[in-house]
Design an enzyme around this catalytic site. Sequence first.
Site, PDB file in Angstrom:
ATOM      1  N   ALA A  48       6.784  10.403 -14.616  1.00  0.00           N
ATOM      2  CA  ALA A  48       5.659   9.957 -13.594  1.00  0.00           C
ATOM      3  C   ALA A  48       3.976  10.486 -14.783  1.00  0.00           C
ATOM      4  O   ALA A  48       3.271   9.398 -13.620  1.00  0.00           O
ATOM      5  CB  ALA A  48       6.080  11.205 -12.342  1.00  0.00           C
ATOM      6  N   ARG A  89       5.613   1.043  -8.490  1.00  0.00           N
ATOM      7  CA  ARG A  89       7.354   2.097  -8.610  1.00  0.00           C
ATOM      8  C   ARG A  89       7.564   2.389  -7.519  1.00  0.00           C
ATOM      9  O   ARG A  89       5.984   2.973  -7.855  1.00  0.00           O
ATOM     10  CB  ARG A  89       7.360   2.331  -9.737  1.00  0.00           C
ATOM     11  N   ASP A 237      10.064  13.336 -10.457  1.00  0.00           N
ATOM     12  CA  ASP A 237       8.968  12.484 -10.250  1.00  0.00           C
ATOM     13  C   ASP A 237       8.219  12.365  -8.276  1.00  0.00           C
ATOM     14  O   ASP A 237       6.833  11.817  -8.251  1.00  0.00           O
ATOM     15  CB  ASP A 237       9.726  11.626 -10.172  1.00  0.00           C
TER      16      ASP A 237
END
Length: 348
Positions: A48, A89, A237
């Site tokens: 992340a 993403r 994340d």
Amino acid sequence: MSIKPILFESGVVKMLDQRRLPTEEVWNDYHDYQGVAEAITTMVVRGAPAIGVAAALGAALGARDIAARDFDGFFAQFEKICAVLAATRPTAVNLFWALDRMKSCARGNAQSPLPELKERLLAEALEIAAEDERLNRDLGRNGAPLILDGARVLTHCNAGALATGGYGTALGVIRAAVEQGKQLLVYADETRPFLQGSRLTAWELLRDGIPVTLICDNMAGYLMSKGEIDCVIVGADRIAANGDVANKIGTYTVAVLAREHNIPFYVAAPLSTIDLSMVDGSEIPIEERASREVTHVGAQLLAPESVGVRNPAFDVTPARLVSAIITERGVVSGDYRQGLRQLAEKGG
């Protein structure tokens, strides 16, 4: 000694291709935002915080190439560039945090000449990268007291230097404990299907001289039952306002096993990973990736070609299974909703 997986040199974004580790150390050059977007999507870069750094640098590259006469024309194109990067993403909130910060920088310099604005955007992206490593070192120091001398520590996926701007989150805590003179043994789950634990975490720790033992994902419960794991530490994340944690698929399983065996389960993440707009983990979008990641390792087919496949890349660990959340501003446990909000407001 931790590596920095993303560099900016002579107008080029350079990324260590994490798909090719541990057998090859290959650096790819990216000259435009489209290339950076592709690198994020295909997991040349992952983790992340690292995704956020890459996106910020990609936005700066895109800004550099915009031809516009005024700020309005510039910003309309810049928003489209950020939208492309944001679509890469969906789960890691650092991606959106970094792009929002870049857009805020642009708006804050709306009166500047466009060449100067572009330079300021690049400076902001480079500061995001440098700041990430500084915050990870602060986070590591905050978490190190939780890791006792002689501890056997289990980690899942890769939350190290490769997943960040440098140093790491979960591995940052481990590094800080080692720097304080503590003797540790790290158990690294292999982390199917992309094998971030076996390919990346094991590579990082061996490179830094930190003792590491690799295990298959389905071995963690056995080692816990034998009293061979003292604590678990993972990255994240996205963390919801109530402390629910989205992390690499399999994290929830490890947390359940840790609770069953009365083993502390720690989460290490910068405040940019905390998403107070999400009430709880049920609101966090979970990315589903291609079936090939499950059916193949590299070019090698491991399953019947016609088999159906599910490949959620992340799962959500409920806050009740989390012993503490470690951030650069402090450690929170118990009432995560109040504690996380207080940390977010502290110095904000």
